[in-house]
Design a protein around this motif. Structure first.
Motif, PDB file in Angstrom:
ATOM      1  N   UNK A  17       1.045  -1.317   0.019  1.00  0.00           N
ATOM      2  CA  UNK A  17      -0.543   0.018  -0.004  1.00  0.00           C
ATOM      3  C   UNK A  17       1.091   1.529   0.352  1.00  0.00           C
ATOM      4  N   UNK A  18       0.536   2.461  -1.132  1.00  0.00           N
ATOM      5  CA  UNK A  18       1.283   3.196  -0.749  1.00  0.00           C
ATOM      6  C   UNK A  18       0.187   4.365  -0.086  1.00  0.00           C
ATOM      7  N   UNK A  19       1.070   5.898   0.589  1.00  0.00           N
ATOM      8  CA  UNK A  19      -0.160   6.062   1.361  1.00  0.00           C
ATOM      9  C   UNK A  19       0.131   7.396   1.131  1.00  0.00           C
ATOM     10  N   UNK A  20       0.680   8.098  -0.435  1.00  0.00           N
ATOM     11  CA  UNK A  20       1.054   9.506  -1.050  1.00  0.00           C
ATOM     12  C   UNK A  20       0.338   9.150  -1.470  1.00  0.00           C
ATOM     13  N   UNK A  55      -0.006  11.128  -7.589  1.00  0.00           N
ATOM     14  CA  UNK A  55       0.938  11.284  -8.492  1.00  0.00           C
ATOM     15  C   UNK A  55       1.323   9.938  -8.652  1.00  0.00           C
ATOM     16  N   UNK A  56       2.756  10.080  -9.706  1.00  0.00           N
ATOM     17  CA  UNK A  56       3.913   8.535  -9.916  1.00  0.00           C
ATOM     18  C   UNK A  56       4.200   8.057  -9.578  1.00  0.00           C
ATOM     19  N   UNK A  57       4.387   6.872  -8.995  1.00  0.00           N
ATOM     20  CA  UNK A  57       5.879   6.839  -8.582  1.00  0.00           C
ATOM     21  C   UNK A  57       6.688   5.511  -8.851  1.00  0.00           C
ATOM     22  N   UNK A  58       7.388   5.380  -8.380  1.00  0.00           N
ATOM     23  CA  UNK A  58       8.363   3.857  -8.779  1.00  0.00           C
ATOM     24  C   UNK A  58       8.376   2.625  -7.683  1.00  0.00           C
ATOM     25  N   UNK A  59       8.013   1.376  -8.656  1.00  0.00           N
ATOM     26  CA  UNK A  59       7.510   0.528  -8.000  1.00  0.00           C
ATOM     27  C   UNK A  59       8.137  -0.466  -7.805  1.00  0.00           C
ATOM     28  N   UNK A  76       9.690  -1.473  -2.382  1.00  0.00           N
ATOM     29  CA  UNK A  76       9.884   0.402  -2.509  1.00  0.00           C
ATOM     30  C   UNK A  76       9.031   0.525  -3.405  1.00  0.00           C
ATOM     31  N   UNK A  77       7.683   1.724  -3.044  1.00  0.00           N
ATOM     32  CA  UNK A  77       7.641   2.930  -3.857  1.00  0.00           C
ATOM     33  C   UNK A  77       7.518   3.996  -3.397  1.00  0.00           C
ATOM     34  N   UNK A  78       7.986   4.329  -4.195  1.00  0.00           N
ATOM     35  CA  UNK A  78       8.787   5.854  -3.621  1.00  0.00           C
ATOM     36  C   UNK A  78       9.630   6.380  -2.692  1.00  0.00           C
ATOM     37  N   UNK A  79       9.056   6.942  -0.944  1.00  0.00           N
ATOM     38  CA  UNK A  79       9.642   6.791  -0.058  1.00  0.00           C
ATOM     39  C   UNK A  79       9.818   5.261   0.863  1.00  0.00           C
ATOM     40  N   UNK A  80       8.306   4.742   0.034  1.00  0.00           N
ATOM     41  CA  UNK A  80       8.145   3.728   1.460  1.00  0.00           C
ATOM     42  C   UNK A  80       8.575   2.974   1.087  1.00  0.00           C
ATOM     43  N   UNK A  81       9.569   2.394   1.778  1.00  0.00           N
ATOM     44  CA  UNK A  81      10.282   1.007   1.812  1.00  0.00           C
ATOM     45  C   UNK A  81      10.552   0.167   3.168  1.00  0.00           C
ATOM     46  N   UNK A  82      10.168  -1.400   2.295  1.00  0.00           N
ATOM     47  CA  UNK A  82       9.921  -2.194   3.562  1.00  0.00           C
ATOM     48  C   UNK A  82      10.122  -3.337   3.521  1.00  0.00           C
TER      49      UNK A  82
END
Length: 80
Positions: A7-10, A13-17, A66-72
């Motif tokens: 889940x990307x919470x931003x 927009x578009x993010x690289x996943x 990794x999705x934008x600034x999200x990393x886990x």
């Protein structure tokens, strides 16, 4: 098939996943996702196979998301 939820919470927009599967030695087993995506909630499936299209051995694997600034990093267990 193994379900991987991300889940990307931003907002907007578009993010690289990227979603990558590693063994416990740190060897890259498979890249499940490597794409630009609109922010939102997604579910991806991994077929339990490596880059050579072979079914992986039973054991513990690491899923790096990794999705934008999200990393886990999550652990999963494959049991045959």
């Amino acid at each position: 098939k193994y379900e991987i939820k991300s889940v990307e919470t931003a907002t907007g927009g578009i993010v690289h996943v990227t979603i990558k599967i590693y063994d416990l030695k740190g060897t890259l087993i498979k890249t499940v996702v490597d794409a630009d995506m609109a922010t939102g909630a997604y579910t991806e499936l991994w077929d339990g196979k490596n880059f050579q299209d072979e079914v992986v051995a039973s054991g513990t694997y690491l899923v790096r998301i990794e999705a934008g600034s999200y990393k886990a990093t999550k652990k999963i267990v494959v049991i045959k």
